[in-house]
Every structure is written in C-alpha cells, then in structure tokens.
Design an enzyme around this catalytic site. Structure first.
Site, PDB file in Angstrom:
ATOM      1  N   ARG A   1       0.796  -1.225   0.000  1.00 29.97           N
ATOM      2  CA  ARG A   1       0.000   0.000   0.000  1.00 29.97           C
ATOM      3  C   ARG A   1       0.832   1.280   0.000  1.00 29.97           C
ATOM      4  NH1 ARG A   1      -2.806  -3.853   1.441  1.00 29.97           N
ATOM      5  NH2 ARG A   1      -0.860  -4.422   2.431  1.00 29.97           N
ATOM      6  N   THR A   2       1.795   1.353   0.913  1.00 28.85           N
ATOM      7  CA  THR A   2       2.500   2.630   1.067  1.00 28.85           C
ATOM      8  C   THR A   2       3.287   2.939  -0.198  1.00 28.85           C
ATOM      9  OG1 THR A   2       2.676   2.071   3.399  1.00 28.85           O
ATOM     10  CG2 THR A   2       3.968   3.952   2.640  1.00 28.85           C
TER      11      THR A   2
ATOM     12  N   LYS B   1      26.614  -3.684  -2.979  1.00 34.10           N
ATOM     13  CA  LYS B   1      28.080  -3.613  -3.183  1.00 34.10           C
ATOM     14  C   LYS B   1      28.761  -2.967  -1.988  1.00 34.10           C
ATOM     15  CE  LYS B   1      27.018  -2.214  -7.845  1.00 34.10           C
ATOM     16  NZ  LYS B   1      27.180  -1.051  -8.699  1.00 34.10           N
TER      17      LYS B   1
ATOM     18  N   ARG C   1      11.219   3.819   3.498  1.00 41.43           N
ATOM     19  CA  ARG C   1      10.863   2.879   4.567  1.00 41.43           C
ATOM     20  C   ARG C   1      12.128   2.131   4.964  1.00 41.43           C
ATOM     21  NH1 ARG C   1       5.749  -1.150   4.523  1.00 41.43           N
ATOM     22  NH2 ARG C   1       4.792   0.838   5.104  1.00 41.43           N
TER      23      ARG C   1
ATOM     24  N   HIS D   1       4.680   5.442  11.623  1.00 37.62           N
ATOM     25  CA  HIS D   1       4.232   5.367  10.222  1.00 37.62           C
ATOM     26  C   HIS D   1       3.351   6.597   9.964  1.00 37.62           C
ATOM     27  CE1 HIS D   1       3.122   3.936   6.396  1.00 37.62           C
ATOM     28  NE2 HIS D   1       2.794   2.686   6.669  1.00 37.62           N
TER      29      HIS D   1
HETATM   30  N1   CP Z   1      -0.409  -0.042   5.704  1.00 36.34           N
HETATM   31  C1   CP Z   1       0.826  -0.324   5.210  1.00 36.34           C
HETATM   32  O1   CP Z   1       1.849   0.267   5.606  1.00 36.34           O
HETATM   33  O2   CP Z   1       0.828  -1.330   4.304  1.00 36.34           O
HETATM   34  P1   CP Z   1       2.110  -1.790   3.477  1.00 36.34           P
HETATM   35  O3   CP Z   1       3.069  -2.436   4.459  1.00 36.34           O
HETATM   36  O4   CP Z   1       1.594  -2.761   2.447  1.00 36.34           O
HETATM   37  O5   CP Z   1       2.746  -0.582   2.869  1.00 36.34           O
END
Ligand code: CP
Length: 304
Positions: A55-56, A84, A105, A133
């Site tokens: 999603r993110t 590397k 992320r 998040h």
């Molecule tokens: N909600 C969320 O962070 O989903 P993903 O891990 O799929 O990005």
C-alpha cells in the site's frame, strides 16, 4: 498549503491546522482528480524501500503518477549499490541529486530521522521499524474525518499487536492532540502499548484483553496484524498470533455507526465475512491513503 523545506518523520510533525489543510486538499483532489493530473509534470519522487510494502509504496507511486510526475527508486535494496557495500548515507545524498522528494521505509527506528539531517529536499518516513508510520496516520485521519466529520470527542479502540504496531503508535499520538478523545487498548499482556507512549498521553486510556466487551461503545475500532517480522523468535510469535479475530458474528456487540479500520495487510484478524458489512472501511482507508499522499506531495513541492 506549503510545506517546502520540511520533512515528515513523526505523526505529530504537522500542526492541527496543517493537518486540516491536508485533509481538505485530499478531499478536493478526490472530488476533482483531473484538475490535478498535470500539477507535478517534470517533478520526480524517489521511493526507497528497505522493507516490503504494498500500500504505502504503490499508493505513493500512484499518487505521483496521477499528479503527472514520475517515480524512481527500488522496492528491494539488494538491486541497488547497497549490495556492493554503499552506505545508506551516500545513497540518500546521491538520490537527492536526481529527485525533488524522497520517500523511505527502513526497518531501523529513527533511521529516516538521522538521514534527514543530510539532505534539504523533503524526506518522508514511510515506516521506521516498530516506531512510526506518519503517512498511514494521515490516511487514517482522513478516513476518520470522512466518516465521522470530526476528529475529536471519539472513543477509539486499538486491537492486536500494540507493542510493535507502528501505525498504532503514530495514530494514538496524533488523536491524543484532539479534544475529548478516549482510547481502549485491547491486546494480550505481552503486546501492550509501550509505556513510553501510554504514559505521555493526555487522553483517557483503558487497557483490556477482551475484544467483545470492549466493543460496545466504540466509534472507531482499529484492528491490527501481529507483526511477525518484529518478534525475537518464531516460537514467541506462534504463542501470540490469532489472539483476536473479528468476525461478522462478533460485530453484534458493536454500535451501528462504528467504523472498522485496519492499516492492512491483514492475516487472520478480520474474517472476510466482515468485508461485506457497511461498517468495514479498510479498503476505503487504503484509497484515502492515495489521495492524502497526493495532497502531501503537492504541499511539499509547494504546488497548488
Ligand atoms: N499499511 C501499510 O503500511 O501497508 P504496506 O506495508 O503494504 O505498505
């Protein structure tokens, strides 16, 4: 709204007024998407994912493309020069040369915070280990506002893995800033909300390990997955998984106007029978995330 020169690292980085501006812009984009379809022409977003995501990553990707911009980056660091031996500090300095905004992320808590000091372009924390998040929180705030028309005076239940669940850590801190909210934290004893978060909340907080009896007067029920990847051992995860499973039958304990949210992905904590109930809004929440990320990109790039 203009957010140039800023980063988004924590869910409380923006003021309440800035959050309302973002929500209103996301709403405006959702209602008039063609008006925004060329607003980011010539702009580039870099997407650096050191942990898996559906999603993110894809909603940021879709957001930038729906604004007419383009996207570079990786979903697996092993296909980059990380393999590397390049340091992440050198990677981010390099990627800044090619892009206008960076979304990252990383599994290590506070890694984006440390890296943000090295660059001037906006850095967006798309999840740093079990810590935070913040863009999920933006999606969550937009979703709650869409259905409840307010962000205050709400009773919100958080259920599942509250220890490792970064979406809960971010959202509970954000909702704590609005008046008259209260929280019911439903978890097994070993997956409680960390004390460093609970002790700093101003709102009323009740802890429980019973889902059914906690459900009856909630306005929002926020279900979460047990975060397998954060557990020190598979055995410990196996002992905790499946602690709470929301079925359609259990929803008889809930209010008629409760909304059932989940940041997704789900494993078994919401039975598919719940999906057909009008109170289940988790796929609408995923879509809200895309519009909110469009609003965020526009604001960071100073385009409106
Ligand atoms: N909600 C969320 O962070 O989903 P993903 O891990 O799929 O990005």
């Amino acid at each position: 709204m203009h957010l140039e020169g800023r980063h988004l690292l924590n869910s409380t980085d923006f003021s309440i007024e800035e959050l309302f501006s973002l929500i209103h812009l996301a709403q405006e984009i959702a209602e008039n998407p063609t008006d925004y379809s060329q607003t980011c022409r010539g702009k580039v977003m870099a997407s650096l994912f050191y942990e898996p995501s559906t999603r993110t990553r894809l909603s940021f990707d879709a957001a930038m493309k729906r604004l007419g911009g383009s996207v570079i980056g990786f979903s697996d660091p092993d296909i980059s020069s990380h393999s590397k031996g390049e340091s992440i500090e050198d990677t981010i300095r390099t990627v800044e040369c090619y892009s206008d905004i960076i979304v990252m992320r990383h599994p290590e808590p506070f890694k984006p915070h440390k890296l943000s000091t090295l660059i001037s372009n906006p850095l967006v924390n798309a999840g740093d280990g079990p810590n935070q998040h913040p863009t999920q929180t933006l999606a969550d705030l937009f979703t709650i506002f869409m259905y409840k028309k307010k962000l205050s005076n709400l009773k919100i239940g958080f259920c599942g893995d509250l220890k490792y669940g970064r979406t809960v850590h971010s959202l509970i801190k954000a909702m704590d800033r609005y008046e008259d909210n209260s929280f019911v934290c439903i978890s097994p004893d070993n997956l409680k909300l960390p004390e460093e978060i609970s002790k700093n909340l101003a709102s009323q907080l009740i802890e429980s390990n019973q889902l059914e009896e906690s459900m009856k007067d909630l306005d929002v029920l926020y279900m979460t997955r047990t975060q397998k990847e954060r557990f020190p051992s598979v055995q410990e995860y196996e002992r905790c998984k499946g602690s709470y499973i929301l079925s359609h039958e259990k929803l008889r304990f809930a209010k008629e106007d409760v909304i059932i949210m989940h940041p997704l992905p789900r494993v078994d904590e919401i039975h598919e029978s719940v999906d057909r109930d009008k109170r289940a809004v988790y796929f609408q929440q995923a879509k809200a995330g895309m519009y909110m990320r469009m609003a965020l990109i526009l604001s960071f790039l100073g385009i409106q």
